[in-house]
Design a protein around this motif. Structure first.
Motif, PDB file in Angstrom:
ATOM      1  N   MET A   4       3.006 -28.645 -70.538  1.00 19.01           N
ATOM      2  CA  MET A   4       2.305 -28.284 -69.313  1.00 19.01           C
ATOM      3  C   MET A   4       1.947 -26.793 -69.339  1.00 19.01           C
ATOM      4  N   TYR A   5       0.832 -26.482 -68.705  1.00 18.32           N
ATOM      5  CA  TYR A   5       0.339 -25.116 -68.622  1.00 18.32           C
ATOM      6  C   TYR A   5      -0.038 -24.814 -67.172  1.00 18.32           C
ATOM      7  N   ILE A   6      -0.237 -23.527 -66.893  1.00 19.45           N
ATOM      8  CA  ILE A   6      -0.669 -23.078 -65.569  1.00 19.45           C
ATOM      9  C   ILE A   6      -2.108 -22.571 -65.710  1.00 19.45           C
ATOM     10  N   ARG A   7      -3.004 -23.061 -64.845  1.00 16.60           N
ATOM     11  CA  ARG A   7      -4.384 -22.583 -64.837  1.00 16.60           C
ATOM     12  C   ARG A   7      -4.646 -21.923 -63.495  1.00 16.60           C
ATOM     13  N   VAL A   8      -5.197 -20.705 -63.531  1.00 16.37           N
ATOM     14  CA  VAL A   8      -5.551 -19.980 -62.315  1.00 16.37           C
ATOM     15  C   VAL A   8      -6.846 -20.588 -61.786  1.00 16.37           C
ATOM     16  N   ASP A  16       1.188 -20.107 -70.156  1.00 24.26           N
ATOM     17  CA  ASP A  16       2.267 -21.051 -70.427  1.00 24.26           C
ATOM     18  C   ASP A  16       2.964 -21.388 -69.113  1.00 24.26           C
ATOM     19  N   TYR A  17       3.629 -22.531 -69.087  1.00 25.84           N
ATOM     20  CA  TYR A  17       4.259 -22.964 -67.846  1.00 25.84           C
ATOM     21  C   TYR A  17       5.347 -21.981 -67.439  1.00 25.84           C
ATOM     22  N   ASN A  18       5.321 -21.633 -66.152  1.00 27.47           N
ATOM     23  CA  ASN A  18       6.295 -20.721 -65.578  1.00 27.47           C
ATOM     24  C   ASN A  18       6.548 -21.214 -64.163  1.00 27.47           C
ATOM     25  N   GLU A  19       7.794 -21.389 -63.812  1.00 27.58           N
ATOM     26  CA  GLU A  19       8.139 -21.932 -62.488  1.00 27.58           C
ATOM     27  C   GLU A  19       7.621 -21.024 -61.367  1.00 27.58           C
ATOM     28  N   TYR A  20       7.669 -19.731 -61.585  1.00 30.88           N
ATOM     29  CA  TYR A  20       7.201 -18.783 -60.574  1.00 30.88           C
ATOM     30  C   TYR A  20       5.700 -18.941 -60.338  1.00 30.88           C
ATOM     31  N   GLU A  26      -2.596 -20.250 -55.757  1.00 34.49           N
ATOM     32  CA  GLU A  26      -3.842 -20.013 -56.483  1.00 34.49           C
ATOM     33  C   GLU A  26      -3.790 -20.539 -57.912  1.00 34.49           C
ATOM     34  N   CYS A  27      -2.688 -21.183 -58.303  1.00 38.17           N
ATOM     35  CA  CYS A  27      -2.538 -21.724 -59.646  1.00 38.17           C
ATOM     36  C   CYS A  27      -2.309 -23.224 -59.560  1.00 38.17           C
ATOM     37  N   GLU A  28      -2.652 -23.919 -60.643  1.00 37.15           N
ATOM     38  CA  GLU A  28      -2.407 -25.354 -60.699  1.00 37.15           C
ATOM     39  C   GLU A  28      -1.791 -25.688 -62.051  1.00 37.15           C
TER      40      GLU A  28
END
Length: 95
Positions: A4-8, A16-20, A26-28
């Motif tokens: 899983m990744y984080i996209r703004v 990279d995936y970060n719980e914060y 504003e991120c998904e």
């Protein structure tokens, strides 16, 4: 399961995936297939891309036209005359 990744949402930048960051509105969270689709190209599509590159190399291109860069017809700039001298010279002339 894929990574899983984080996209703004604002600019589409991938982290990279970060719980914060995942808690940021504003991120998904997106799977790797959506974050990096170029890693999941089917082999048949990769062959078509290679064929297109070969076809582009064999196609005819327009011939380059030589540009005329001669500077013979550029007029010389007029000599500099100070505004005070021009005002004094035109003082007695009719308007």
């Amino acid at each position: 399961m894929s990574k899983m990744y984080i996209r703004v949402k604002k600019d589409g930048f991938i982290y990279d995936y970060n719980e914060y960051l995942a808690r940021n509105p504003e991120c998904e969270v997106v799977p790797e297939e959506i974050a990096y689709p170029e890693r999941f190209i089917p082999p048949s599509a990769a062959v078509r891309v290679e064929d297109a590159k070969v076809a582009a190399k064999t196609s005819s291109r327009k011939k380059k036209v030589a540009l005329d860069l001669s500077t013979a017809d550029i007029p010389e700039p007029p000599p500099y005359t100070s505004p005070e001298l021009a005002a004094a010279a035109s003082r007695g002339l009719p308007a």
